[in-house]
Design a protein around this motif. Structure first.
Motif, PDB file in Angstrom:
ATOM      1  N   UNK A 220       0.815  -1.218   0.000  1.00 20.75           N
ATOM      2  CA  UNK A 220       0.000   0.000   0.000  1.00 20.75           C
ATOM      3  C   UNK A 220       0.850   1.270   0.000  1.00 20.75           C
ATOM      4  N   UNK A 221       2.113   1.151   0.353  1.00 20.69           N
ATOM      5  CA  UNK A 221       2.984   2.322   0.342  1.00 20.69           C
ATOM      6  C   UNK A 221       3.772   2.466  -0.964  1.00 20.69           C
ATOM      7  N   UNK A 222       3.573   1.542  -1.912  1.00 25.99           N
ATOM      8  CA  UNK A 222       4.295   1.620  -3.187  1.00 25.99           C
ATOM      9  C   UNK A 222       3.977   2.922  -3.909  1.00 25.99           C
TER      10      UNK A 222
ATOM     11  N   UNK B 228      -4.157   9.246   1.831  1.00 26.59           N
ATOM     12  CA  UNK B 228      -5.171   8.443   1.146  1.00 26.59           C
ATOM     13  C   UNK B 228      -4.857   6.958   1.264  1.00 26.59           C
ATOM     14  N   UNK B 229      -3.599   6.604   1.013  1.00 24.28           N
ATOM     15  CA  UNK B 229      -3.241   5.183   1.047  1.00 24.28           C
ATOM     16  C   UNK B 229      -3.122   4.660   2.476  1.00 24.28           C
ATOM     17  N   UNK B 230      -2.789   5.524   3.431  1.00 23.43           N
ATOM     18  CA  UNK B 230      -2.807   5.130   4.844  1.00 23.43           C
ATOM     19  C   UNK B 230      -4.249   4.866   5.273  1.00 23.43           C
TER      20      UNK B 230
ATOM     21  N   UNK C 297      -5.179   1.597   3.883  1.00 25.97           N
ATOM     22  CA  UNK C 297      -4.491   0.560   4.655  1.00 25.97           C
ATOM     23  C   UNK C 297      -5.241   0.245   5.945  1.00 25.97           C
ATOM     24  N   UNK C 298      -5.826   1.276   6.531  1.00 23.74           N
ATOM     25  CA  UNK C 298      -6.602   1.117   7.760  1.00 23.74           C
ATOM     26  C   UNK C 298      -7.689   0.070   7.573  1.00 23.74           C
ATOM     27  N   UNK C 299      -8.429   0.190   6.475  1.00 30.43           N
ATOM     28  CA  UNK C 299      -9.546  -0.720   6.226  1.00 30.43           C
ATOM     29  C   UNK C 299      -9.098  -2.013   5.563  1.00 30.43           C
TER      30      UNK C 299
END
Length: 267
Positions: free
Chosen positions: A100-102, A148-150, A153-155
């Motif tokens: 998700x951090x890519x 946005x990506x964090x 990542x949460x969900x």
């Protein structure tokens, strides 16, 4: 589950399992060893602390995935400590975060390559305003994409916990659908309320740090585990609003995998 009940249940959660709470506290003792070793200038203690830190990052993230899983199934029990399952979940969470951090990392690298030379040139030519504007724009852009990506990542973490499947958690299109099902407004309300609540708890317990010698240990080993338990359990409860629908949706032909041993024991 409405927001007031969700928050109330999350607050009560660690204290309903007060007998099991020392399990989490012991895990957080691991991370406290390094600063203790540094303060005491004890190389052996620092070495033990480094080893303990790696054990911490191998076990604790996975343990809190179990807490999210318990919340998603609307149980009120603290999961049992299982080193194999916890390490397995921690590894999956690490892989999930890497994937998700890519995009944020890629944007950051591209921004450096594109705006780096321009920014240097502006600075060398004393174009301070243009330099600050460019740097500010790049930082805001990177922060927005990272946020946005964090957020996704949460969900994705909740999806990993509920389905017990890394493959399902990596389906970002399904994560976005989950967010829509829960509702952006509901999520924003939850984020605001939980942020305020956790900050109030942090502020109210900050006096513990002023206790000589043991204050830092108390805060690391008791206060932080309680805060983490509340936060992760509340995420599970939030996801539970849509999680039970998956049993009827037969979502993309996916049959939910067998839950972890903690879930089996509870149910």
């Amino acid at each position: 589950m409405d927001l007031s009940k969700l928050v109330s249940s999350s607050l009560k959660y660690p204290f309903r399992n007060i007998a099991k709470l020392p399990i989490i506290c012991i895990l957080f003792v691991l991370i406290a060893i390094i600063p203790i070793g540094m303060v005491s200038d004890n190389k052996y203690l620092i070495t033990i602390g480094v080893i303990a830190f790696f054990l911490f990052i191998l076990i604790v993230p996975g343990y809190f995935v179990s807490v999210v899983r318990i919340g998603a199934n609307q149980s009120a029990m603290l999961p049992s400590f299982n080193i194999v399952n916890n390490i397995y979940d921690s590894i999956r969470m690490t892989l999930l975060r890497i994937v998700y951090m890519i995009v944020p990392v890629t944007v950051f690298v591209i921004a450096l390559l594109v705006f780096g030379p321009t920014s240097r040139s502006m600075l060398n030519n004393y174009k301070i305003f243009e330099f600050l504007a460019t740097v500010g724009f790049v930082l805001v852009l990177i922060f927005i994409i990272y946020f946005i990506f964090e957020f996704f990542l949460f969900f994705a973490k909740a999806r990993l916990a509920y389905f017990n499947s890394l493959r399902e958690a990596l389906k970002i299109n399904e994560v976005i659908k989950d967010i829509r099902r829960i509702g952006i407004v509901n999520i924003i309300k939850w984020l605001v309320v939980m942020a305020i609540l956790l900050n109030v708890i942090t502020f109210a317990t900050s006096f513990v740090n002023s206790i000589p010698y043991v204050g830092f240990l108390i805060y690391i080993c008791i206060v932080i585990p309680i805060i983490e338990s509340i936060a992760n359990y509340s995420l599970g409860l939030l996801y539970s609003n849509i999680a039970r629908n998956y049993d009827d949706l037969n979502h993309n032909g996916f049959e939910k995998e067998i839950k972890s041993p903690e879930y089996d024991k509870i149910n």
